[in-house]
Design a protein around this motif. Structure first.
Motif, PDB file in Angstrom:
ATOM      1  N   LYS A   1      -4.687   3.482   8.006  1.00  0.00           N
ATOM      2  CA  LYS A   1      -5.672   3.600   9.242  1.00  0.00           C
ATOM      3  C   LYS A   1      -5.229   3.070  10.647  1.00  0.00           C
ATOM      4  CE  LYS A   1      -9.381   5.452   7.903  1.00  0.00           C
ATOM      5  NZ  LYS A   1     -11.214   5.808   7.920  1.00  0.00           N
ATOM      6  N   MET A   2      -4.984   2.132  10.599  1.00  0.00           N
ATOM      7  CA  MET A   2      -4.444   1.691  11.710  1.00  0.00           C
ATOM      8  C   MET A   2      -2.859   1.035  11.922  1.00  0.00           C
ATOM      9  SD  MET A   2      -3.363  -3.183  11.803  1.00  0.00           S
ATOM     10  CE  MET A   2      -1.782  -2.862  10.425  1.00  0.00           C
ATOM     11  N   GLU A   3      -2.105   2.006  10.540  1.00  0.00           N
ATOM     12  CA  GLU A   3      -0.594   2.358  11.176  1.00  0.00           C
ATOM     13  C   GLU A   3      -1.127   3.490  11.922  1.00  0.00           C
ATOM     14  OE1 GLU A   3       1.799   0.902  10.948  1.00  0.00           O
ATOM     15  OE2 GLU A   3       1.204  -1.103   9.220  1.00  0.00           O
TER      16      GLU A   3
ATOM     17  N   HIS B   1       3.381   2.367   3.150  1.00  0.00           N
ATOM     18  CA  HIS B   1       4.008   1.664   3.268  1.00  0.00           C
ATOM     19  C   HIS B   1       5.626   2.167   2.224  1.00  0.00           C
ATOM     20  CE1 HIS B   1       2.428  -1.075   5.902  1.00  0.00           C
ATOM     21  NE2 HIS B   1       3.432  -0.977   7.054  1.00  0.00           N
TER      22      HIS B   1
ATOM     23  N   ASP C   1       0.615  -1.214  -0.179  1.00  0.00           N
ATOM     24  CA  ASP C   1      -0.300  -0.086   0.120  1.00  0.00           C
ATOM     25  C   ASP C   1       0.882   1.120  -0.168  1.00  0.00           C
ATOM     26  OD1 ASP C   1       0.819  -0.245   2.265  1.00  0.00           O
ATOM     27  OD2 ASP C   1      -1.072   0.332   2.815  1.00  0.00           O
TER      28      ASP C   1
ATOM     29  N   ILE D   1      -2.813   4.381  13.847  1.00  0.00           N
ATOM     30  CA  ILE D   1      -4.041   4.519  14.857  1.00  0.00           C
ATOM     31  C   ILE D   1      -2.863   4.567  16.220  1.00  0.00           C
ATOM     32  CG2 ILE D   1      -5.022   3.448  16.822  1.00  0.00           C
ATOM     33  CD1 ILE D   1      -7.681   3.672  14.344  1.00  0.00           C
ATOM     34  N   ASN D   2      -1.941   3.178  15.491  1.00  0.00           N
ATOM     35  CA  ASN D   2      -0.807   2.839  16.422  1.00  0.00           C
ATOM     36  C   ASN D   2       0.553   3.385  16.584  1.00  0.00           C
ATOM     37  OD1 ASN D   2      -1.986  -0.381  16.700  1.00  0.00           O
ATOM     38  ND2 ASN D   2      -0.404  -0.920  14.512  1.00  0.00           N
ATOM     39  N   ASN D   3       0.262   5.014  16.129  1.00  0.00           N
ATOM     40  CA  ASN D   3       1.281   5.850  16.416  1.00  0.00           C
ATOM     41  C   ASN D   3       1.440   6.328  17.046  1.00  0.00           C
ATOM     42  OD1 ASN D   3       3.413   4.247  14.447  1.00  0.00           O
ATOM     43  ND2 ASN D   3       2.637   6.132  12.850  1.00  0.00           N
ATOM     44  N   LYS D   4      -0.526   6.945  17.436  1.00  0.00           N
ATOM     45  CA  LYS D   4      -0.611   7.651  17.981  1.00  0.00           C
ATOM     46  C   LYS D   4      -0.885   7.072  19.243  1.00  0.00           C
ATOM     47  CE  LYS D   4      -4.458   9.745  15.147  1.00  0.00           C
ATOM     48  NZ  LYS D   4      -3.898  11.888  16.445  1.00  0.00           N
TER      49      LYS D   4
ATOM     50  N   SER E   1      -5.413  -0.437   2.690  1.00  0.00           N
ATOM     51  CA  SER E   1      -4.626  -0.278   3.005  1.00  0.00           C
ATOM     52  C   SER E   1      -4.103  -0.015   4.602  1.00  0.00           C
ATOM     53  CB  SER E   1      -4.983   1.396   2.873  1.00  0.00           C
ATOM     54  OG  SER E   1      -3.460   2.206   3.914  1.00  0.00           O
ATOM     55  N   THR E   2      -3.109  -0.081   5.105  1.00  0.00           N
ATOM     56  CA  THR E   2      -2.740  -0.182   6.185  1.00  0.00           C
ATOM     57  C   THR E   2      -2.719   0.832   7.054  1.00  0.00           C
ATOM     58  OG1 THR E   2      -0.922  -1.290   6.815  1.00  0.00           O
ATOM     59  CG2 THR E   2      -2.180  -2.320   6.352  1.00  0.00           C
TER      60      THR E   2
END
Length: 194
Positions: free
Chosen positions: A177-179, A18, A15, A181-184, A174-175
């Motif tokens: 949004k998940m990435e 990355h 995606d 959220i993980n960074n937040k 795509s990942t």
């Protein structure tokens, strides 16, 4: 590889998130640092100083910089401040886009970064794998002809993952949004440590 072994019909998708992350971390950041060092060695300290604290500006889209400038004109508060910790309120500053334009005008490699970012963004908007493949091949050609090791590395990355990149034209997953959220979550945890 395990998935492909059991389910050979699956299509791998690399995606946008990355690919851009790799570009920012492995091309933009080292090119900026190398250019700053080169300018210092050449005795152009003013130009080298202008590259300090510009990583965010160079990795952002122009539309993001324009939005931040607009927020500054509207007086957006980015930190309320604290009497307990003796911190003052901070308001967003203006000049992101102007600084970006000045950087691109001064340096050929930084201009190439902007060009590649724009081409990547446009390539990932395509829905035809053939057209996307042509667009990615054009980016690879640009990277390989810069003569810069970091751009060449990115060109090889695109070539090695070509099939998975152009599969995105068919399957827009795509990942990102998940990435995000993980960074937040990581940021909140880091702030919690003090």
């Amino acid at each position: 590889e395990a998935f492909l072994e059991k389910c050979p019909h699956l299509k791998i998708v690399f995606d946008h998130f990355h690919i851009i992350k790799n570009f920012n971390e492995k091309v933009v950041a080292p090119v900026r640092i190398a250019e700053q060092k080169r300018l210092m060695e050449a005795g152009d300290t003013e130009a080298a100083e202008s590259l300090k604290h510009t990583k965010y500006i160079l990795t952002s889209k122009r539309t993001t910089l324009q939005r931040k400038d607009q927020e500054a004109r509207e007086g957006r508060i980015i930190s309320k401040g604290s009497t307990l910790f003796k911190e003052e309120q901070r308001v967003r500053k203006e000049g992101y886009e102007a600084k970006y334009d000045a950087l691109l005008e001064e340096n050929k490699l930084l201009f190439t970064i902007d060009l590649i970012k724009e081409k990547l963004d446009n390539a990932y908007k395509l829905t035809d794998p053939v057209k996307m493949g042509t667009a990615i091949a054009d980016i690879v050609w640009d990277c390989m002809h810069t003569g810069n090791e970091h751009f060449e590395w990115f060109g090889r990355l695109l070539m090695n993952h070509h099939d998975g990149i152009i599969t995105y034209a068919v399957y827009h997953i795509s990942t990102g949004k998940m990435e995000g959220i993980n960074n937040k979550i990581k940021t909140i945890r880091r702030q919690g440590y003090g």
